[in-house]
Design an enzyme around this catalytic site. Structure first.
Site, PDB file in Angstrom:
ATOM      1  N   LYS A 250       2.289  48.456  96.231  1.00 52.26           N
ATOM      2  CA  LYS A 250       3.263  47.604  95.548  1.00 52.26           C
ATOM      3  C   LYS A 250       2.607  46.365  94.977  1.00 52.26           C
ATOM      4  O   LYS A 250       3.076  45.836  93.968  1.00 52.26           O
ATOM      5  CB  LYS A 250       4.410  47.224  96.489  1.00 52.26           C
ATOM      6  CG  LYS A 250       5.352  48.388  96.763  1.00 52.26           C
ATOM      7  CD  LYS A 250       6.724  47.915  97.214  1.00 52.26           C
ATOM      8  CE  LYS A 250       7.659  49.090  97.413  1.00 52.26           C
ATOM      9  NZ  LYS A 250       8.933  48.710  98.016  1.00 52.26           N
TER      10      LYS A 250
ATOM     11  N   LYS B 116       5.348  60.833  94.141  1.00 53.43           N
ATOM     12  CA  LYS B 116       6.688  61.030  94.684  1.00 53.43           C
ATOM     13  C   LYS B 116       7.755  60.692  93.630  1.00 53.43           C
ATOM     14  O   LYS B 116       7.558  59.772  92.846  1.00 53.43           O
ATOM     15  CB  LYS B 116       6.841  60.070  95.881  1.00 53.43           C
ATOM     16  CG  LYS B 116       7.982  60.411  96.807  1.00 53.43           C
ATOM     17  CD  LYS B 116       8.053  59.432  97.960  1.00 53.43           C
ATOM     18  CE  LYS B 116       9.236  58.515  97.803  1.00 53.43           C
ATOM     19  NZ  LYS B 116       9.609  57.745  98.983  1.00 53.43           N
TER      20      LYS B 116
ATOM     21  N   LYS C 136      12.942  56.081  92.694  1.00 50.76           N
ATOM     22  CA  LYS C 136      14.069  55.504  91.997  1.00 50.76           C
ATOM     23  C   LYS C 136      13.641  54.344  91.109  1.00 50.76           C
ATOM     24  O   LYS C 136      14.382  53.918  90.250  1.00 50.76           O
ATOM     25  CB  LYS C 136      15.200  55.100  92.949  1.00 50.76           C
ATOM     26  CG  LYS C 136      14.846  54.232  94.133  1.00 50.76           C
ATOM     27  CD  LYS C 136      16.123  53.968  94.921  1.00 50.76           C
ATOM     28  CE  LYS C 136      16.082  53.571  96.355  1.00 50.76           C
ATOM     29  NZ  LYS C 136      14.972  53.343  97.143  1.00 50.76           N
TER      30      LYS C 136
END
Ligand code: TRP
Length: 337
Positions: A117, A199, A202
């Site tokens: 992140k 992956k 969202k």
């Protein structure tokens, strides 16, 4: 058997930081509904975690309630499971502070999600992003959860939670249940349709990479049609061919058919037919969830009521744990009359 599993407590949470995907559905929400009959389940919308990356306030507010409605639309029953928003129970942040003082800088530096992140949000590597796993440990330990159903990407966080709990128990006497990750067999990893090595997420900026739970049928079919595959044109559960492997996995999770059955069903047929079949199966599975979601979101008073009840139930447990923790670490507590 029934008796002993009934007493175990499950805790899990989803961040309201975007539209939930097919990956969230197949990997989490769908299974959570199955768990509620076997375990005492506590499900949380992790809005505090969501602000570790920038959020539009109005959107976050809406997504938080939408996430709750989606839980319910998936068949998680508020009479059986407890629901709440993380920010409604201040004990999460209180415990997070205490646990943070029992977590090492080095441990947090090793978290792969932090590293990922910080790369993705290089302009906002804030302290919350770094201490995110401590808050997650607090979420879990606050409720003395035995099992935590999570995707494999969260396993490292559960390991850290176990380390923190064990360390605290050793330093201050047994206080926390040391939880275990509960990785469901059926929670196949659902990968991006555009980059099947990643992956399905969202927060993926490429809208074609993810199927969202609220996507309409024609969008779903269009996205599956565009899904990245290869030039072999043989439908097979071959882990080396990431794209088609992912589609077989998705179709299998949606229909309950085994990989062999699927290979047989599409023998001699091209990817085109297969992709449409996957799209149709997906739309069929999501349709009743979407219908229920629409009904629920029209009844805000009902959702607020569920939140109020859930918050009250969860608060009782949270309060007990935090009092115990505060006493153990040496905070003076006046006698209550
Ligand atoms: N970090 C989790 C995720 O992004 C969400 C989460 C927050 C969570 N607190 C939790 C999951 C506690 C399980 C238990 O998926």
């Amino acid at each position: 058997m029934e008796q002993s599993t009934k007493q175990k407590r499950i805790f899990s949470a989803v961040q309201p930081s975007g539209n939930l995907t097919l990956g969230n559905y197949l990997g989490a929400l769908k299974n959570w509904a199955d768990l509620q009959d076997q375990f005492e389940c506590i499900y949380c919308v992790a809005d505090l975690h969501a602000i570790t990356v920038r959020q539009e306030p109005a959107v976050l507010r809406k997504k938080s309630l939408d996430t709750l409605a989606l839980y319910l639309a998936c068949g998680i029953d508020p009479k059986k499971a407890t629901f709440f928003l993380q920010s409604h129970i201040p004990e999460h942040t209180q415990l997070s502070w205490v646990l943070g003082c029992n977590t090492m800088f080095g441990e947090l530096s090793r978290m792969t999600q932090f590293k990922d992140k910080s790369q993705k949000h290089a302009d906002n590597i804030n302290a919350g992003l770094f201490t995110y796993p401590v808050l997650m440990a607090a979420d879990i330990l606050l409720y003395q959860a035995d099992l935590v159903p999570v995707g494999s990407d969260q396993k490292q966080h559960i390991e850290l939670t176990r380390d923190i709990a064990t360390r605290f128990n050793n330093s201050y006497s047994p206080t926390f249940t040391v939880p275990e990750a509960y990785i469901l067999k059926s929670s196949a990893r659902i990968m991006s349709l555009a980059e099947p090595e990643r992956k399905m997420s969202k927060s993926d900026p490429n809208a074609n990479a993810s199927i969202f739970m609220l996507d309409r049928k024609d969008d779903i079919i269009r996205k599956f049609k565009r899904a990245v595959t290869d030039s072999e044109a043989v439908v097979a559960a071959d882990p080396a061919r990431l794209g088609i492997y992912n589609l077989v996995n998705i179709y299998s999770s949606l229909t309950g058919k085994s990989a062999e059955e699927i290979e047989r069903e599409f023998e001699g047929k091209g990817y085109g037919d297969f992709k449409i079949a996957v799209g149709e199966a997906c739309a069929d599975v999501l349709a009743p969830v979407q219908k229920e979601f629409d009904l629920l979101t029209r009844d805000k008073a009902y959702l607020d009521g569920i939140l109020r009840e859930g918050t009250e139930k969860a608060s009782c447990i949270a309060r007990k744990t935090i009092q115990k923790v505060y006493r153990k670490v040496g905070f003076y507590l006046p006698n209550s009359k």
